[in-house]
Design a protein around this motif. Sequence first.
Motif, PDB file in Angstrom:
ATOM      1  N   ARG A   1       1.082  -1.133  -0.166  1.00 32.22           N
ATOM      2  CA  ARG A   1       0.192  -0.037   0.220  1.00 32.22           C
ATOM      3  C   ARG A   1       0.432   1.530  -0.003  1.00 32.22           C
TER       4      ARG A   1
ATOM      5  N   TRP B   1      -7.584  -2.838  -4.381  1.00 37.79           N
ATOM      6  CA  TRP B   1      -7.362  -1.817  -3.236  1.00 37.79           C
ATOM      7  C   TRP B   1      -8.489   0.477  -3.692  1.00 37.79           C
ATOM      8  N   TRP B   2      -8.447  -0.026  -4.814  1.00 42.74           N
ATOM      9  CA  TRP B   2      -8.090   1.586  -4.981  1.00 42.74           C
ATOM     10  C   TRP B   2      -9.002   1.700  -6.916  1.00 42.74           C
TER      11      TRP B   2
ATOM     12  N   LEU C   1       1.531   4.061  -2.904  1.00 42.03           N
ATOM     13  CA  LEU C   1       1.220   5.812  -2.578  1.00 42.03           C
ATOM     14  C   LEU C   1       2.019   6.434  -2.840  1.00 42.03           C
TER      15      LEU C   1
ATOM     16  N   ASP D   1      -5.939   8.654  -0.970  1.00 44.48           N
ATOM     17  CA  ASP D   1      -5.580   8.106   0.418  1.00 44.48           C
ATOM     18  C   ASP D   1      -3.713   8.316   0.495  1.00 44.48           C
TER      19      ASP D   1
ATOM     20  N   ILE E   1      -3.511  -3.120  -7.683  1.00 39.97           N
ATOM     21  CA  ILE E   1      -3.867  -1.402  -7.489  1.00 39.97           C
ATOM     22  C   ILE E   1      -6.003  -2.117  -7.718  1.00 39.97           C
TER      23      ILE E   1
ATOM     24  N   ILE F   1      -6.846   6.869  -5.264  1.00 40.48           N
ATOM     25  CA  ILE F   1      -4.871   6.485  -4.606  1.00 40.48           C
ATOM     26  C   ILE F   1      -4.614   7.799  -4.127  1.00 40.48           C
TER      27      ILE F   1
END
Length: 181
Positions: free
Chosen positions: A2, A40-41, A6, A50, A37, A47
């Motif tokens: 993660r 998660w997003w 980011l 976050d 990716i 992204i």
Amino acid sequence: MRLAVLNAADDLLVEQGFTATTIEGIAARAGVAKQTIYRWWKSKVDILLDALIDDAREGLAWADPAGTPTDDLTSHLRRVAAFFQEPAGQVLQALLGHAQLDKDTAVALRERFLREQRARDVAGLSAILERHTDRPPRPETVDGLVDLLLGPVSHRILVQGAPVDEDLLRATARAVLQPAT
């Protein structure tokens, strides 16, 4: 993983701008598969949001009141101005710009970041005003004073594209404290 994603998103945005930053580029920079990716997003905006949320918790945090109210507010404004120069601040600027053109980004930015940051700003300013006046300030007063506090710095950086100087920071701090007392 993660954190790698980011950081990759932050880095790419700073290096090549919002439009050129892609999920594919973020995945390549982070060393993960594009499918990872997308688990998660939904988008690069998600992204970047976050990343901004994580970075702002520390970068825009209010210090406990310790000095004079003017010094405390000036110190916080210095922190805000510095934040805009960091990669996280550049992410904020990019998201604010994109939010002017994309309704979904505007809603996500408000709901996921700006609302929480506003609550932190109200709490931080309230603590300084309460320490200064020995009584809790009225919430509606603090809400308006947050606008007065952050407006000049935001305007100077976002609209004028100009640096913020110490005179502006101190004058803004004094202007906020005057109606509070």
